[in-house]
Design an enzyme around this catalytic site. Sequence first.
Site, PDB file in Angstrom:
ATOM      1  CB  SER A  39      -0.955  -0.048   1.197  1.00  7.37           C
ATOM      2  OG  SER A  39      -2.028   0.834   1.027  1.00  7.37           O
ATOM      3  CG  ASP A 154      -4.482  -1.809   0.760  1.00 10.14           C
ATOM      4  OD1 ASP A 154      -3.526  -2.400   1.301  1.00 10.14           O
ATOM      5  OD2 ASP A 154      -4.645  -0.574   0.833  1.00 10.14           O
TER       6      ASP A 154
END
Length: 260
Positions: A39, A154
């Site tokens: 991320s 993610d």
Amino acid sequence: MRKLGVALSSGGARGTAHIGVLRALEEAGIPIGAIAGTSVGAWVGGCYAAGVPLSDLARYWRDLRWHGVGRHLLPGPVWRGWTSGRSLWHAIRAFVGDVRIEELGIPFVAVATDLATGEAVWIDRGPLADAICASGAVPGLVAPRRWEGRWLIDGGVVDPLPVAAARALGAEVVLAVDVLVDPREKRLSTPNVFQVLFQMSTIFQKRIAELEATMDGPELVLRPNFGDRPPRYADIGEAVEVGYREMERALPELQRLLAG
């Protein structure tokens, strides 16, 4: 000197502390042999591996403010996510251009999650901007990214602290930087539904990161302490400096580990 690998965690705006950690390593003349990021860790680590100056990254985040956040959150495809992530992609591409991961000066992996299987996906080839966006496609907020026939979200969902990925790049010493929210930081009186959902995500990501640190055994773990003013997207505050000071304090131990 043994090969250093850096594992940069997810953690939203807190990930700006990664900039300070990398700056301290750079100033100390310690070469980084591999970077794995999840991320925001993929954003900072990928840009650094592509040669983007850390001062430029810090300036971008400091100048973001609410209007910048709002620009990146314009509504996108119905039922796929609140936003398409296109604005984020343009912002990242402005830093790294069309460079591919296999062309980077520092071996790099961006960690994402396969939405269909729940597996961690280590992206080690292809356009860097696409990989970073896939790694940071927050479920429900940013639409999943298509990559080699898979829908990716993610990486923090299953691999928030990518120690094993850094080790797979040949690192002999892994420095793990954990900037995830500690659930105990949140003071909950009568929580609303959004606070409940956020806290749930906070709890399981922190637990996974702790398990990864225990099972995958990084040689050194940094957990920057932001005090009572943790960074936010609209104001990162002293996050970069906090990361820098934390790394400075740990330099003697890291140098000992690298010396073998």
